[in-house]
Design a protein around this motif. Structure first.
Motif, PDB file in Angstrom:
ATOM      1  N   ARG A 107       1.012  -1.270  -0.085  1.00 46.87           N
ATOM      2  CA  ARG A 107       0.296  -0.243   0.150  1.00 46.87           C
ATOM      3  C   ARG A 107       0.903   1.192  -0.036  1.00 46.87           C
ATOM      4  N   LEU A 108       0.443   2.240  -0.797  1.00 49.39           N
ATOM      5  CA  LEU A 108       1.333   3.552  -0.965  1.00 49.39           C
ATOM      6  C   LEU A 108       0.707   4.537   0.393  1.00 49.39           C
ATOM      7  N   THR A 109       1.582   4.242   1.511  1.00 48.12           N
ATOM      8  CA  THR A 109       1.247   4.989   2.602  1.00 48.12           C
ATOM      9  C   THR A 109       1.601   6.374   2.228  1.00 48.12           C
ATOM     10  N   PRO A 110       1.078   7.371   3.042  1.00 50.58           N
ATOM     11  CA  PRO A 110       1.506   8.689   3.239  1.00 50.58           C
ATOM     12  C   PRO A 110       2.939   9.136   3.277  1.00 50.58           C
ATOM     13  N   GLY A 111       3.664   8.255   4.006  1.00 47.21           N
ATOM     14  CA  GLY A 111       5.134   8.258   4.229  1.00 47.21           C
ATOM     15  C   GLY A 111       5.722   8.044   3.008  1.00 47.21           C
ATOM     16  N   ARG A 112       5.375   6.906   2.213  1.00 51.77           N
ATOM     17  CA  ARG A 112       6.072   6.458   0.930  1.00 51.77           C
ATOM     18  C   ARG A 112       5.457   7.604   0.045  1.00 51.77           C
ATOM     19  N   GLU A 113       4.451   7.966  -0.188  1.00 47.32           N
ATOM     20  CA  GLU A 113       4.252   9.310  -1.123  1.00 47.32           C
ATOM     21  C   GLU A 113       5.124  10.313  -1.050  1.00 47.32           C
ATOM     22  N   VAL A 141      -1.047  14.535   0.590  1.00 49.79           N
ATOM     23  CA  VAL A 141       0.188  14.026   0.067  1.00 49.79           C
ATOM     24  C   VAL A 141       0.161  13.561  -1.337  1.00 49.79           C
ATOM     25  N   GLY A 142      -1.126  12.825  -1.619  1.00 48.17           N
ATOM     26  CA  GLY A 142      -1.450  12.274  -2.856  1.00 48.17           C
ATOM     27  C   GLY A 142      -1.510  13.215  -3.838  1.00 48.17           C
ATOM     28  N   LEU A 143      -2.226  14.515  -3.517  1.00 47.16           N
ATOM     29  CA  LEU A 143      -2.268  15.533  -4.622  1.00 47.16           C
ATOM     30  C   LEU A 143      -1.055  16.021  -4.754  1.00 47.16           C
ATOM     31  N   VAL A 144      -0.170  16.115  -3.760  1.00 44.26           N
ATOM     32  CA  VAL A 144       1.075  16.848  -4.128  1.00 44.26           C
ATOM     33  C   VAL A 144       1.927  15.759  -4.924  1.00 44.26           C
ATOM     34  N   LEU A 145       1.711  14.420  -4.725  1.00 40.98           N
ATOM     35  CA  LEU A 145       2.357  13.498  -5.497  1.00 40.98           C
ATOM     36  C   LEU A 145       1.825  13.496  -7.033  1.00 40.98           C
ATOM     37  N   TRP A 146       0.532  13.844  -7.248  1.00 46.74           N
ATOM     38  CA  TRP A 146       0.033  13.995  -8.543  1.00 46.74           C
ATOM     39  C   TRP A 146       0.548  14.991  -9.355  1.00 46.74           C
TER      40      TRP A 146
END
Length: 236
Positions: free
Chosen positions: A23-29, A82-87
């Motif tokens: 799972r792509l956790t916030p820390g990994r993101e 953090v998902g949006l930042v990764l996007w």
């Protein structure tokens, strides 16, 4: 519990453990965001060292864009998850990487891979659509006078992305003309009318995805924007 049942339970637990590890956790993101920023920085440095202004400018601007979420957080107290930042960072990385010439070949991913331009246009247009979507939702929450039915919101986002795409294509064209007149390297490149039509199509596709699924992903951002608007009016 029978041996067969114990085996099934163990298999289920093992599968859940593997899924959890994957799972792509916030820390990994966050780690991915930092890694992609470093990669964009490497592309920028490569452009500088090679004297390639197009690569350097595109990577440099892309790197600055990846720090906009930090600016929003510190200056306006609007925090993107953090998902949006990764996007955002992924879109900038793909664009920067696409401008870099492939070692040993006189082509880049943009010029040598037919689908790369389509991918980056869809990604970039989804960012534009996301910003527009969050802003419209915030305005609707902020003011009782603004009411946008879901269908109207859907059409508005699509029209906004399409209009922005047309403006962007004009910018690309005039930057190319200016580069030819000044004798400088191309920063943005157009590959003809067919390329422009496909760009607009994939821009619309990116906007379509956001208009369809954006509400659940961008609600938190729009709530924060609405709160900031309310706070600013109250402080006057």
């Amino acid at each position: 519990m029978s041996a067969g049942e114990r085996t099934r339970v163990q298999d289920t637990q093992s599968q859940e453990s593997v899924a959890s590890n994957r799972r792509l956790t916030p820390g990994r993101e966050r780690a991915l965001v930092r890694a992609l920023q470093v990669a964009i920085g490497v592309v920028f440095a490569a452009g500088i060292l090679a004297g390639n202004g197009g690569v350097a400018v595109n990577a440099g601007v892309g790197l600055l864009v990846t720090f906009l979420p930090n600016l929003l957080s510190r200056r306006f107290a609007v925090t993107l998850n953090v998902g949006l930042v990764l996007w955002i960072t992924t879109a900038m990385f793909l664009h920067a990487l696409g401008t870099l010439p492939i070692p040993g070949l006189d082509v880049s991913l943009y010029s040598g891979t037919w689908w790369w331009d389509h991918l980056t246009h869809a990604m970039s247009s989804s960012l534009v659509a996301g910003a527009a979507f969050a802003t419209l939702l915030a305005l609707q929450q902020y003011s009782a006078a603004v009411r946008l039915p879901p269908r109207f919101m859907f059409v508005t986002i699509l029209l906004f992305v399409m209009a922005f795409g047309v403006v962007w294509e004009l910018v690309e064209f005039y930057i190319g003309v200016s580069a030819q007149l000044l004798g400088t390297g191309d920063v943005l490149t157009q590959y003809g009318l067919d390329d422009t039509v496909f760009d607009l199509f994939y821009n619309t596709l990116g906007g379509l995805v956001v208009a369809t699924f954006g509400a659940s992903r961008l609600a938190g951002v729009s709530d924060q924007l609405a709160d900031r608007m309310t706070d600013r009016v109250a402080s006057r």
